[in-house]
Design an enzyme around this catalytic site. Structure first.
Site, short mmCIF file in Angstrom:
data_model
loop_
_atom_site.label_atom_id
_atom_site.label_comp_id
_atom_site.label_asym_id
_atom_site.label_seq_id
_atom_site.Cartn_x
_atom_site.Cartn_y
_atom_site.Cartn_z
N LYS A 1 0.84 -1.20 0.00
CA LYS A 1 0.00 0.00 0.00
C LYS A 1 0.88 1.25 0.00
O LYS A 1 0.66 2.18 -0.78
CB LYS A 1 -0.93 0.00 1.22
CG LYS A 1 -2.11 -0.95 1.07
CD LYS A 1 -2.90 -1.13 2.34
CE LYS A 1 -3.99 -2.20 2.12
NZ LYS A 1 -4.73 -2.57 3.32
N GLN B 1 -4.63 -1.04 9.47
CA GLN B 1 -4.63 -2.38 8.85
C GLN B 1 -5.34 -3.38 9.77
O GLN B 1 -5.01 -3.50 10.95
CB GLN B 1 -3.18 -2.82 8.58
CG GLN B 1 -3.06 -4.14 7.87
CD GLN B 1 -3.63 -4.12 6.44
OE1 GLN B 1 -3.49 -3.16 5.71
NE2 GLN B 1 -4.31 -5.20 6.07
N ASP C 1 -10.68 3.59 3.89
CA ASP C 1 -11.18 2.21 3.79
C ASP C 1 -12.71 2.21 3.60
O ASP C 1 -13.29 1.20 3.20
CB ASP C 1 -10.84 1.43 5.07
CG ASP C 1 -9.73 0.42 4.85
OD1 ASP C 1 -9.48 0.07 3.69
OD2 ASP C 1 -9.12 -0.01 5.85
#
Ligand code: NDP
Length: 290
Positions: free
Chosen positions: A53, A97, A120
């Site tokens: 990422k 995460q 997200d």
């Protein structure tokens, strides 16, 4: 002729397009989109995801920082980091995460992220906006990737297609079902308590598998010519003792029956990160408008 939906190539093209927009934003508004990724603990798979990422964000011309926290980090300490990042106007996107260590409450952490920086798309505000069909643009990444890939085969108009989603998680199943509904599909959400799952799947023009069971979906479940999107990432040990990644769909069986299919790896996975970069750019653009 079966179409293999190449997520690697599609993600590469999307990143190239995003890089152009990032340059434009830097020139016109003098801001550089910035993503901060927080990793708690030492989960090897999460470490790889975070590394990818951060690298891909930087390659697209954006700034990306990783905050690595020890496994034993308290929830309070993590929330303090989030509070600081929420206040920092140079940060446009924040991602924690998942999964988190068991002593940390995932919902409390997601709720602590400023919804405008929630790249997200998991915050209840963004989930609610998606549910209401008035999205902020911060839509969960994997579901966005599924729709982009399905449209490569079916074209932009998915109206009237029967879409069956196996899985009802907040991060994949439910949001992808909402996106399909926005595309005017007739949507069925199946899960572990669904009766006659095989018959339900056989009706699908678009079949999305987000289950977490290796090679779960078999050829007889799939309607001739259907579009099959495999979200699953399962690590299996082969007969020779080597490890490999497989999806939730039995690819070798289903590939002979469907019209289009995503491979694993190289299908939905790469799209997830590309859509994260897209969300970071959207969040940065919003910050200029506000
Ligand atoms: P979850 O474990 O949160 O959800 C799994 C869903 O599958 C649940 O809704 C569950 O139903 C359903 N399910 C489980 N067993 C069955 C069954 N026998 N029949 C029908 N439905 C069943 O998983 P996620 O949604 O987080 O992830 C799903 C898969 O996608 C995993 O392999 C994961 O690794 C992968 N993934 C891939 C991503 C990518 O970038 N490609 C991103 C995120 C996830 P119930 O609710 O009733 O328990």
């Amino acid at each position: 002729m079966i179409m293999i939906l190449d997520g690697k190539l599609t993600a590469k093209n999307l990143r190239a397009q995003l890089a152009v927009e990032v340059t434009e934003l830097k020139t016109k508004a003098s801001i550089c989109p910035k993503l901060v990724v927080i990793l708690v603990g030492n989960d090897p798979a999460s470490q790889v995801y975070v590394k990818n990422k951060v690298r891909q964000t930087q390659e697209t011309g954006m700034v990306s920082n990783e905050i690595k926290l020890a496994e034993e980090t308290s929830q309070e300490e993590l929330l303090k980091h989030l509070h600081q990042l929420n206040q920092d106007s140079s940060v446009h996107g924040i991602l924690v995460q998942l999964p988190l260590p068991a002593h940390i409450n995932e919902s409390a952490v997601i709720a602590a992220i400023n919804p405008e920086k929630d790249v997200d798309g998991f915050h209840a505000i963004n989930a609610g906006l998606l549910f209401n069909g008035e999205s902020s643009g911060l839509v969960p990444c994997t579901p966005q990737g599924c729709i982009i890939l399905a449209k490569q085969y079916l074209g932009n108009d998915l109206s009237g297609k029967h879409a069956v989603v196996i899985g009802r998680s907040n991060i994949v199943g439910k949001p992808v079902a909402m996106l399909l509904l926005q595309e005017n599909c007739t949507v069925t959400i199946a899960h572990s308590k669904t009766i006659n799952l095989v018959e339900v799947c056989q009706q699908a023009d678009i079949l999305i598998a987000a289950v977490g069971i290796a090679k779960f979906v078999k050829a007889e479940w799939v309607k001739e010519g259907a579009t099959v999107i495999d979200v699953g990432i399962n690590r299996i040990i082969n007969h020779e003792g080597t490890a490999s990644l497989v999806g939730d769909v039995d690819y070798d069986e289903v590939v002979g029956k469907c019209g289009a299919i995503t491979p694993v790896p190289g299908g939905v996975g790469p799209m997830t990160i590309a859509c994260l970069l897209k969300n970071t750019l959207i969040a940065a653009k919003h910050s200029v408008e506000n």
